[in-house]
Design a protein around this motif. Structure first.
Motif, PDB file in Angstrom:
ATOM      1  N   LEU A   1       0.800  -1.239   0.163  1.00  0.00           N
ATOM      2  CA  LEU A   1       0.001   0.100   0.016  1.00  0.00           C
ATOM      3  C   LEU A   1       0.730   1.176  -0.058  1.00  0.00           C
ATOM      4  O   LEU A   1       1.788   1.354   0.640  1.00  0.00           O
ATOM      5  N   GLN A   2       0.487   2.139  -0.980  1.00  0.00           N
ATOM      6  CA  GLN A   2       1.153   3.292  -0.922  1.00  0.00           C
ATOM      7  C   GLN A   2       0.346   4.624  -0.385  1.00  0.00           C
ATOM      8  O   GLN A   2      -0.680   4.721  -0.674  1.00  0.00           O
ATOM      9  N   ARG A   3       1.099   5.320   0.390  1.00  0.00           N
ATOM     10  CA  ARG A   3       0.452   6.614   0.924  1.00  0.00           C
ATOM     11  C   ARG A   3      -0.812   6.032   1.770  1.00  0.00           C
ATOM     12  O   ARG A   3      -1.856   6.620   1.477  1.00  0.00           O
ATOM     13  N   CYS A   4      -0.501   5.260   2.871  1.00  0.00           N
ATOM     14  CA  CYS A   4      -1.750   4.612   3.235  1.00  0.00           C
ATOM     15  C   CYS A   4      -1.986   4.958   4.764  1.00  0.00           C
ATOM     16  O   CYS A   4      -2.819   4.299   5.677  1.00  0.00           O
ATOM     17  N   GLY A   5      -1.108   5.875   5.331  1.00  0.00           N
ATOM     18  CA  GLY A   5      -1.417   6.443   6.727  1.00  0.00           C
ATOM     19  C   GLY A   5      -0.732   7.568   6.617  1.00  0.00           C
ATOM     20  O   GLY A   5       0.479   7.916   6.215  1.00  0.00           O
ATOM     21  N   SER A   6      -0.815   8.197   7.845  1.00  0.00           N
ATOM     22  CA  SER A   6      -0.095   9.434   8.238  1.00  0.00           C
ATOM     23  C   SER A   6       0.117   9.746   9.364  1.00  0.00           C
ATOM     24  O   SER A   6      -0.760   9.454  10.331  1.00  0.00           O
ATOM     25  N   PHE A   7       0.965  10.525   9.766  1.00  0.00           N
ATOM     26  CA  PHE A   7       1.217  10.992  11.027  1.00  0.00           C
ATOM     27  C   PHE A   7       1.587  12.433  11.168  1.00  0.00           C
ATOM     28  O   PHE A   7       2.148  12.902  10.170  1.00  0.00           O
ATOM     29  N   ARG A   8       1.409  12.918  12.180  1.00  0.00           N
ATOM     30  CA  ARG A   8       1.882  14.425  12.394  1.00  0.00           C
ATOM     31  C   ARG A   8       2.598  14.905  13.362  1.00  0.00           C
ATOM     32  O   ARG A   8       2.583  14.427  14.663  1.00  0.00           O
ATOM     33  N   ILE A   9       3.971  15.374  13.317  1.00  0.00           N
ATOM     34  CA  ILE A   9       4.810  15.821  14.438  1.00  0.00           C
ATOM     35  C   ILE A   9       4.794  17.250  14.783  1.00  0.00           C
ATOM     36  O   ILE A   9       4.691  18.072  13.887  1.00  0.00           O
ATOM     37  N   PRO A  10       4.089  17.424  15.861  1.00  0.00           N
ATOM     38  CA  PRO A  10       3.756  18.969  16.155  1.00  0.00           C
ATOM     39  C   PRO A  10       5.015  19.919  16.429  1.00  0.00           C
ATOM     40  O   PRO A  10       6.123  19.170  16.826  1.00  0.00           O
ATOM     41  N   GLN A  11       4.743  21.108  16.300  1.00  0.00           N
ATOM     42  CA  GLN A  11       5.692  21.878  16.546  1.00  0.00           C
ATOM     43  C   GLN A  11       6.144  21.965  18.258  1.00  0.00           C
ATOM     44  O   GLN A  11       4.968  21.737  18.803  1.00  0.00           O
ATOM     45  N   SER A  12       7.471  21.835  18.744  1.00  0.00           N
ATOM     46  CA  SER A  12       7.589  21.780  19.972  1.00  0.00           C
ATOM     47  C   SER A  12       8.571  22.452  20.511  1.00  0.00           C
ATOM     48  O   SER A  12       9.378  22.761  19.745  1.00  0.00           O
ATOM     49  N   SER A  13       8.404  23.116  21.710  1.00  0.00           N
ATOM     50  CA  SER A  13       9.927  23.847  22.299  1.00  0.00           C
ATOM     51  C   SER A  13      10.641  22.878  22.887  1.00  0.00           C
ATOM     52  O   SER A  13      11.808  23.304  23.113  1.00  0.00           O
ATOM     53  N   ALA A  14      10.302  21.738  23.172  1.00  0.00           N
ATOM     54  CA  ALA A  14      11.199  20.744  23.895  1.00  0.00           C
ATOM     55  C   ALA A  14      12.562  20.469  23.089  1.00  0.00           C
ATOM     56  O   ALA A  14      13.673  20.457  23.654  1.00  0.00           O
ATOM     57  N   LYS A  15      12.243  20.042  21.742  1.00  0.00           N
ATOM     58  CA  LYS A  15      13.424  19.589  21.038  1.00  0.00           C
ATOM     59  C   LYS A  15      13.816  20.901  20.371  1.00  0.00           C
ATOM     60  O   LYS A  15      13.163  21.639  19.771  1.00  0.00           O
ATOM     61  N   HIS A  16      15.238  21.090  20.187  1.00  0.00           N
ATOM     62  CA  HIS A  16      15.728  22.178  19.399  1.00  0.00           C
ATOM     63  C   HIS A  16      15.188  22.329  18.228  1.00  0.00           C
ATOM     64  O   HIS A  16      15.356  21.262  17.278  1.00  0.00           O
ATOM     65  N   TYR A  17      14.815  23.603  17.701  1.00  0.00           N
ATOM     66  CA  TYR A  17      14.527  23.719  16.508  1.00  0.00           C
ATOM     67  C   TYR A  17      13.511  22.680  15.610  1.00  0.00           C
ATOM     68  O   TYR A  17      13.555  22.190  14.618  1.00  0.00           O
ATOM     69  N   GLN A  18      12.660  22.195  16.490  1.00  0.00           N
ATOM     70  CA  GLN A  18      11.754  21.148  15.701  1.00  0.00           C
ATOM     71  C   GLN A  18      10.395  21.877  15.179  1.00  0.00           C
ATOM     72  O   GLN A  18       9.350  21.975  16.109  1.00  0.00           O
ATOM     73  N   LYS A  19      10.646  22.581  14.324  1.00  0.00           N
ATOM     74  CA  LYS A  19       9.431  23.367  13.550  1.00  0.00           C
ATOM     75  C   LYS A  19       9.860  23.165  12.255  1.00  0.00           C
ATOM     76  O   LYS A  19      10.687  22.910  11.562  1.00  0.00           O
ATOM     77  N   GLN A  20       8.665  23.869  11.457  1.00  0.00           N
ATOM     78  CA  GLN A  20       8.641  23.668  10.023  1.00  0.00           C
ATOM     79  C   GLN A  20       8.788  24.922   9.339  1.00  0.00           C
ATOM     80  O   GLN A  20       7.994  25.797   9.550  1.00  0.00           O
ATOM     81  N   GLU A  21      10.076  24.744   8.711  1.00  0.00           N
ATOM     82  CA  GLU A  21       9.994  26.151   7.674  1.00  0.00           C
ATOM     83  C   GLU A  21      10.467  25.481   6.490  1.00  0.00           C
ATOM     84  O   GLU A  21      11.222  24.246   6.221  1.00  0.00           O
ATOM     85  N   PRO A  22      10.086  26.170   5.409  1.00  0.00           N
ATOM     86  CA  PRO A  22      10.165  25.366   4.084  1.00  0.00           C
ATOM     87  C   PRO A  22      11.544  25.081   3.674  1.00  0.00           C
ATOM     88  O   PRO A  22      12.024  24.113   3.285  1.00  0.00           O
ATOM     89  N   GLY A  23      12.576  25.712   4.177  1.00  0.00           N
ATOM     90  CA  GLY A  23      13.960  25.536   3.750  1.00  0.00           C
ATOM     91  C   GLY A  23      14.770  24.658   4.606  1.00  0.00           C
ATOM     92  O   GLY A  23      16.033  24.434   4.469  1.00  0.00           O
ATOM     93  N   TRP A  24      13.944  24.156   5.425  1.00  0.00           N
ATOM     94  CA  TRP A  24      14.905  23.477   6.559  1.00  0.00           C
ATOM     95  C   TRP A  24      15.094  22.109   6.603  1.00  0.00           C
ATOM     96  O   TRP A  24      15.622  21.269   7.232  1.00  0.00           O
ATOM     97  N   GLY A  25      14.138  21.262   5.665  1.00  0.00           N
ATOM     98  CA  GLY A  25      14.406  20.074   5.416  1.00  0.00           C
ATOM     99  C   GLY A  25      13.464  19.266   6.434  1.00  0.00           C
ATOM    100  O   GLY A  25      12.986  19.828   7.317  1.00  0.00           O
ATOM    101  N   ALA A  26      13.541  17.832   6.262  1.00  0.00           N
ATOM    102  CA  ALA A  26      12.653  16.994   7.108  1.00  0.00           C
ATOM    103  C   ALA A  26      13.156  16.448   8.117  1.00  0.00           C
ATOM    104  O   ALA A  26      12.582  16.178   9.228  1.00  0.00           O
ATOM    105  N   VAL A  27      14.723  16.309   8.248  1.00  0.00           N
ATOM    106  CA  VAL A  27      15.222  15.616   9.136  1.00  0.00           C
ATOM    107  C   VAL A  27      15.860  16.446  10.392  1.00  0.00           C
ATOM    108  O   VAL A  27      16.339  17.654  10.096  1.00  0.00           O
ATOM    109  N   ARG A  28      15.676  16.165  11.367  1.00  0.00           N
ATOM    110  CA  ARG A  28      16.158  16.963  12.661  1.00  0.00           C
ATOM    111  C   ARG A  28      17.667  16.381  13.044  1.00  0.00           C
ATOM    112  O   ARG A  28      17.715  15.215  13.231  1.00  0.00           O
ATOM    113  N   LEU A  29      18.491  17.223  12.850  1.00  0.00           N
ATOM    114  CA  LEU A  29      19.981  16.653  12.997  1.00  0.00           C
ATOM    115  C   LEU A  29      20.249  16.974  14.256  1.00  0.00           C
ATOM    116  O   LEU A  29      19.800  18.081  15.267  1.00  0.00           O
TER     117      LEU A  29
END
Lengths: 427, 272
Positions: A384-412
């Motif tokens: 199955l392709q694209r058969c489920g999703s989850f959302r990681i919310p913005q959080s102040s707990a982890k550094h820079y865990q936010k959504q910015e267009p140029g930031w990429g998906a992986v949290r280094l």
């Protein structure tokens, strides 16, 4: 009314309700709402218009009896009311309606190591934890050596437990409770910790408690443990008992509950493979870190339900389950393949429910999609392709865990050093 | 074998002393934990307990006694402040340390059953130990300043016990309401500071003009401080108003503490 001698626990119509307020603009996720604070005498009612009040019944009319010496298992999905019920039996919270009678001393173990303090030594923690569980100092002294033996901590007994390995810590904590010798022992999903040999030891200990004529109530998601350990099992569903019988039959009833109803279907963009009807449900959910429980790391839980009835000889066919995580824009971020060999998959004929946990996902905030495939050797059974999703919310707990267009998906996860200071030293 | 009945609590029920006695070993070990953790990994250890009342007492003695020349009932100003700080610290530090104890131990409350009142009582234990240390410092100071010993010393334990009990009552109110309203956590340090100003801890109640004194004496903690001060240093015994308002305050706070705690403790695990 008093209960007869052969009955250890008698539960009569226990119900528990919570008043929940929700903000009108908030999502109506009633389950996750906490009971809100209010004046204990009902005075000073809040008058904010945006609040609506609703009564949520976490438990509804629970009644059963447990004969002395029985090992009773309780199973059910998350949120079915199992833990709430154990808390009522342990007198931690009180029922809204109904009553229960328990014969003899109750020992309850809802969490391993409650009250353990990292700064205190093993010895000090044994005494503190033992008295918390209702033992007297003299009783603890008399079984002290047994506890230390069982926990295999030996000469570290006068070391602060913060220096223990996590295995030692868990062993010591369980050892105290296991030697409690109550007439009724209440245990909530605590065997999910520790290594396999220790889990076996714990199960053995519980077995011997049952053999010694003590009554045990045991909540677990581990059907195998329930089946081997228990004489009888209850299935809780939405706050009610929906099944009462042998552990084997209870497990079937539980799987029945977990199976999707006929009108429920999985959503996917594309489906392929030789048998594209094996997987019947896919659920995934992001759980943030929760320091108050045993989950200090955030995780993504993916639960895949399926039915292998149409597949013959599943034992030898070397099944593999592959999960791919994709970014919203479609590119693949990572893949995990669970195989028969690593024992984690362990799905055979009939229905299966397989849960995979991605620990501390190194992802930025945002929405992620799943691809799921079930493979048999090189053959793709169901994909199955694209058969489920989850959302990681913005959080102040982890550094820079936010959504910015140029930031990429992986949290280094990085660490920085200043080379000058390293060379020169702090002096 | 005993049978435990679990049911919704009736409107009125008595404080369960028996259970508290049954769990007395837990009180002991929780108190021990509190005391051990307080000074674990500190290099000065017990010296902190000595410094905490002594340094402010010296500062106040120099500022108010030497510079401002405020009245001190004919006693060394340092002694007057120190005898004020002991019962006041016993009272206020109990509230300060134990007021948030239920919230701070929410993991215990939501996982194990035991008499809940043990948590605030254990949190107060370290204050009692600190007070014992302060008392030995007081004895040294009494010898240094050559304070005459008299029969009134016999009253000192009474006033200390009164401070502890009044502190217990207020602590129980604060700790249990704090579960419902975290505002209490902010209000308490502020309220204690105001209360300190209205209590003759760092000054003598002689400073209060005579026509205000009766009103001033209605504060129950005035009796605690002036009573203990009299027991150690002698001089004028406390007035009837001070003593009466102290006793009334003591009984009222204990009764309110036990009643409120008792009333809402069953709901702690649901709310916390």
């Amino acid at each position: 009314m008093s209960i007869s001698d052969s009955i250890s626990i008698s539960v009569n119509g226990i119900s528990k309700s919570y008043d929940i307020n929700h903000l009108q603009q908030a999502e109506s996720s009633a389950r996750s709402s906490r009971p809100t604070s209010r004046w204990p005498w009902g005075m000073g009612r809040r008058t904010t218009q945006t609040l609506t009040r609703e009564t949520y019944w976490a438990l509804r009319d629970i009644s059963f009896e447990v004969p002395t010496g029985q090992v009773l298992g309780i199973i059910g999905r998350n949120g079915a009311g199992k833990s709430t019920f154990l808390k009522i039996l342990s007198q931690i919270i009180e029922p809204t309606q109904g009553f229960a009678d328990i014969r003899g001393r109750v020992g309850s173990l809802l969490e391993v190591g409650t009250g353990f303090h990292p700064e205190l030594t093993g010895r000090e923690n044994i005494y503190l934890n033992g008295t918390l569980l209702g033992m007297r100092r003299r009783q603890i002294s008399s079984i002290f050596d047994q506890i230390v033996d069982f926990a295999e901590v030996g000469r570290f007994i006068d070391t602060p437990v913060k220096r223990y390995s996590s295995g030692m810590y868990v062993r010591l904590a369980f050892a105290v409770a296991a030697h409690l010798q109550p007439d009724v022992l209440i245990i909530d999903e605590v065997l999910s910790v520790g290594d396999a040999s220790f889990q076996e030891k714990c199960l053995g200990r519980m077995q011997s408690l049952g053999d010694a004529g003590r009554t045990v109530i045991f909540v677990s998601h581990n059907m195998e443990a329930v089946a081997t350990l228990c004489d009888r099992a209850l299935v809780f569903h939405q706050g009610r008992i929906c099944f009462d019988g042998t552990p084997q039959a209870a497990a079937d009833a539980y799987y029945e509950l977990c199976a999707p109803s006929p009108h429920e279907r999985i959503e996917y963009r594309e489906r392929g493979g030789s048998q594209p009807d094996i997987i019947t449900a896919i659920a995934c959910d992001y759980k943030p870190e929760d320091f108050s429980s045993n989950q200090p790391e955030a995780r993504v839980l993916i639960t895949i339900t399926g039915n292998l009835d149409s597949l013959p000889n599943t034992e030898q066919c070397n099944l593999r389950l592959a999960i791919g995580v994709n970014h919203e824009s479609g590119y693949r971020l990572g893949t995990y393949v669970a195989t028969e060999d690593d024992e984690k998959l362990n799905i055979h004929a009939g229905r299966f429910i397989y849960t995979l946990s991605i620990q501390d996902p190194p992802l930025q905030a945002g929405k992620y999609w799943l691809d799921v495939s079930l493979l048999k050797r090189s053959e793709t059974l169901d994909s199955l392709q694209r058969c489920g999703s989850f959302r990681i919310p913005q959080s102040s707990a982890k550094h820079y865990q936010k959504q910015e267009p140029g930031w990429g998906a992986v949290r280094l996860c990085c660490q920085g050093y200043n080379e000058n200071q390293m060379a020169g030293g702090p002096d | 074998m005993t049978i435990t009945r679990i049911e919704p609590k009736r409107r009125l029920s008595l404080f369960e002393w028996k259970e508290l006695v049954q769990y007395r070993d837990l009180l002991y070990y929780l108190s021990l934990r509190e005391i051990k953790l307080r000074y674990k990994q500190t290099s000065l250890g017990i010296i902190w307990v000595v410094l905490q009342p002594l340094v402010p007492a010296i500062i106040f003695a120099v500022l108010f006694g030497n510079f401002a020349r405020m009245p001190s009932n004919g006693q060394p100003y340092l002694m007057m402040v120190f005898t004020g700080l002991i019962p006041w610290t016993l009272f206020s530090a109990s509230i300060g340390r134990a007021g948030g104890s239920l919230v701070g131990n929410s993991n215990l409350l939501s996982k194990i059953y035991f008499p809940r009142v043990i948590i605030p009582l254990a949190a107060m234990s370290s204050v009692v130990v600190d007070t014992l240390v302060s008392l030995s410092v007081l004895m040294v100071l009494m010898a240094v300043f050559g304070i005459a010993l008299g029969w009134h010393l016999l009253a000192a334990p009474f006033f200390l016990a009164a401070s502890l009990l009044m502190g217990t009552g207020v602590t129980l109110v604060v700790a249990s309401l704090n579960v419902y309203y975290r505002d209490i956590g902010y209000a308490v340090p502020f309220a204690l500071q105001l209360w300190n100003y209205l209590t003759p801890v760092i000054y003598s109640s002689e400073l209060i003009p005579p026509h205000w004194r009766v009103l001033y004496s209605l504060n129950p903690t005035v009796g605690l401080i002036e009573g203990f001060r009299w027991a150690i240093l002698g001089g004028h015994p406390i007035t009837f108003t001070m003593f009466a308002s102290m006793l009334i305050g003591l009984i009222a706070s204990l009764a309110a503490g036990v009643a409120i705690f008792q009333k809402i403790e069953r709901g702690f695990a649901d709310i916390i």
